[in-house]
Write a protein that holds these residues in place. Structure first.
Motif, PDB file in Angstrom:
ATOM      1  N   ASP A  17     -21.101  55.135 -10.412  1.00  0.00           N
ATOM      2  CA  ASP A  17     -20.588  56.289 -11.066  1.00  0.00           C
ATOM      3  C   ASP A  17     -19.890  55.824 -12.294  1.00  0.00           C
ATOM      4  OD1 ASP A  17     -19.430  58.742 -12.149  1.00  0.00           O
ATOM      5  OD2 ASP A  17     -18.158  59.211 -10.236  1.00  0.00           O
ATOM      6  N   ASN A  43     -18.843  57.826 -14.741  1.00  0.00           N
ATOM      7  CA  ASN A  43     -17.908  58.610 -15.370  1.00  0.00           C
ATOM      8  C   ASN A  43     -18.017  58.839 -16.924  1.00  0.00           C
ATOM      9  OD1 ASN A  43     -15.965  57.570 -12.901  1.00  0.00           O
ATOM     10  ND2 ASN A  43     -16.028  59.826 -13.080  1.00  0.00           N
ATOM     11  N   GLU A  62     -24.758  58.128 -10.947  1.00  0.00           N
ATOM     12  CA  GLU A  62     -23.614  59.652 -11.363  1.00  0.00           C
ATOM     13  C   GLU A  62     -23.347  59.404 -12.630  1.00  0.00           C
ATOM     14  OE1 GLU A  62     -21.239  60.656  -7.958  1.00  0.00           O
ATOM     15  OE2 GLU A  62     -19.836  61.835  -9.173  1.00  0.00           O
ATOM     16  N   ASP A 115     -21.856  64.939 -12.376  1.00  0.00           N
ATOM     17  CA  ASP A 115     -20.441  65.415 -11.889  1.00  0.00           C
ATOM     18  C   ASP A 115     -19.926  66.295 -12.939  1.00  0.00           C
ATOM     19  OD1 ASP A 115     -18.098  65.933 -10.935  1.00  0.00           O
ATOM     20  OD2 ASP A 115     -17.813  63.788 -10.435  1.00  0.00           O
ATOM     21  N   LYS A 155     -17.798  69.900  -6.537  1.00  0.00           N
ATOM     22  CA  LYS A 155     -16.519  69.721  -6.308  1.00  0.00           C
ATOM     23  C   LYS A 155     -15.792  71.242  -6.198  1.00  0.00           C
ATOM     24  CE  LYS A 155     -16.066  65.070  -7.896  1.00  0.00           C
ATOM     25  NZ  LYS A 155     -15.629  64.082  -8.962  1.00  0.00           N
TER      26      LYS A 155
END
Ligand SMILES: [Mg+2]
Length: 344
Positions: A178, A180, A205, A230, A252
Motif C-alpha cells: 500500500d 498511500n 494498493e 483506496d 471502508k
C-alpha cells in the motif's frame, strides 16, 4: 431514537506511519442510539484527509440528534436518506450512526447483524499491517507477528524496493503493498515490476494520487500485479468512475457512510468484474466489528486497525492467534465498550 456520543482516545502501540503522515494518537467518536432502553453502538472515525474532521463529526451528530427522534431503528433506509439530506459528506459520522442502527436492530430481533443480512458465518483472515519505519523496525514488526496469513506493507519511501525484498525473504506468506498515493505512474511501474519478480506480492494498493485516473489506466494496462484503489474510492459512484482503471477497490465504512452504501459498492464492483477488499482505519474494535459483518462477501480482508492499538476500549471482537476474525453469535454487532458509561 435518542442519540448520544462519547470520545474514544486511541493510541497505536507504535507511532503508525504511512507515506503522508504519522499517527501518535487519535480521537474517534462512539455513537450511541437508544430506543426503548436498548442501546446500539457505532464508531465514527474522522479522517481529515477526506475533509472529515473531529469537529465536523461532532457538528453532524448534533444536527442528527433532532432528526433521529422521529425515526425507529427499523427505518434503516429512511434514516440513511435523511442523513444524506442533512449534509452531502460527513461520511464517518453517518457511518457511526448507521452502525449503531444495525446494532440496535440486531438487538431488537435477537440476531447478530451478519445473520440478519444473510451472510455466512465464515472466519476471515485479516492482513496485519506493517507501518513505515526503518528497515530493522519493519522486519521486527513482521517477526513479532508471525502467525498472520498475509501482511500489508506500507510504502512510499526512498527504500521501497529494499523493504519489500527484505520482508519477502523473512516470511512464506503473501504480502500486499500500500503506497498511500505516494508514487508517480512511471515510478509505480518500475517498482511493481520489481515486486512482481519476487513472486510473493498479491496486489498493489493506491499507487498514485487519488484523482490520477489516467495514471491508473496506464498502470493497469502494464502492471503484472493487480492494482487496487483506496483513497480514490469513497462510495458506489466512485466505483463506476474507476471501473476501467483498476482491478479492485478497498471499501471502508468511514468512507462509504455505513453498511448500506458498502453493499451498493459491492454490487457495483461485482457488476464491473472488480475484486473487493474491506479495510478499516486505526480505530476501536467496535467499528471493525461492523465491517467484519460483511467481510465474508469480499475477496481480501484488512481489518486489523484495533489490533494495532495500545488499548482497545471495546471488547467482543474475536481474532484468533492466526489472524482469523470470527463473527460473534451475540445480537447486533456483539461489541461492548465497558470503559464508557453508556446512558442518557
Ligand atoms: Mg489503503
Amino acid at each position: 431514537m435518542n442519540l448520544r456520543f462519547w470520545y474514544l482516545k486511541l493510541r497505536p502501540k507504535r507511532p503508525f506511519r504511512i507515506s503522508r503522515e504519522t499517527t501518535y494518537e487519535k480521537t474517534t467518536v462512539l455513537v450511541g442510539l437508544e430506543e426503548d432502553g436498548l442501546w446500539g453502538l457505532g464508531e465514527a472515525v474522522p479522517y481529515p484527509f477526506y475533509g472529515d474532521t473531529l469537529d465536523a463529526v461532532v457538528g453532524f451528530l448534533k444536527s442528527a440528534q433532532n432528526v433521529l427522534k422521529n425515526f425507529s431503528s427499523f427505518e434503516l433506509h429512511n434514516v440513511e436518506k435523511e442523513l444524506h439530506r442533512l449534509a452531502g459528506r460527513n461520511f464517518s459520522a453517518k457511518d457511526g450512526i448507521m452502525d449503531a442502527m444495525f446494532d440496535i436492530l440486531g438487538k431488537r430481533i435477537g440476531q447478530p447483524v451478519w445473520r440478519m443480512l444473510g451472510i455466512p458465518r465464515q472466519p476471515v483472515p485479516t492482513s496485519y499491517t506493517i507501518g513505515i519505519g526503518s528497515l530493522d523496525e519493519m522486519v521486527a514488526d513482521l517477526e513479532e507477528h508471525p502467525n498472520f496469513q498475509v501482511y500489508k506493507v506500507k510504502l512510499g519511501t526512498d527504500k521501497d524496493l529494499e523493504i519489500v525484498k527484505e520482508l519477502a525473504k523473512r516470511t512464506d506468506r503473501p504480502l500486499r503493498i500500500d503506497a498511500n498515493a505516494a508514487w508517480t505512474p512511471k515510478e509505480a511501474l518500475r517498482k511493481i515490476q520489481f515486486f512482481a519478480d519476487l513472486g510473493k506480492i498479491e496486489l498493489v494498493e493506491q499507487p498514485l494520487p487519488p484523482d490520477d485516473i489516467d495514471g491508473l489506466k496506464f498502470l493497469k494496462e502494464r502492471s503484472s500485479l493487480p492494482i487496487f484503489v483506496d483513497e480514490s474510492v469513497m462510495t458506489s459512484k466512485d466505483v463506476v468512475r474507476l471501473a476501467d482503471a483498476v482491478d479492485g477497490i478497498n471499501i471502508k465504512l468511514p468512507k462509504s457512510g455505513g453498511l448500506l452504501e458498502a453493499f451498493r459498492m459491492i454490487h457495483v464492483a461485482r457488476a464491473h468484474g472488480l475484486k473487493i477488499m474491506i479495510g478499516c482505519m486505526l480505530q476501536s474494535s467496535l467499528g471493525i466489528a461492523a465491517a467484519a459483518q460483511i467481510a465474508p462477501l469480499v475477496d481480501y480482508v484488512d481489518l486489523d486497525g484495533s489490533l494495532l492499538l495500545e488499548a482497545d476500549p471495546c471488547v467482543g471482537l474475536e481474532v484468533d492467534e492466526n489472524g482469523f476474525i470470527h463473527l460473534s453469535e451475540k445480537p447486533g454487532l456483539g461489541i461492548e465498550c465497558p470503559s464508557i458509561e453508556i446512558k442518557l
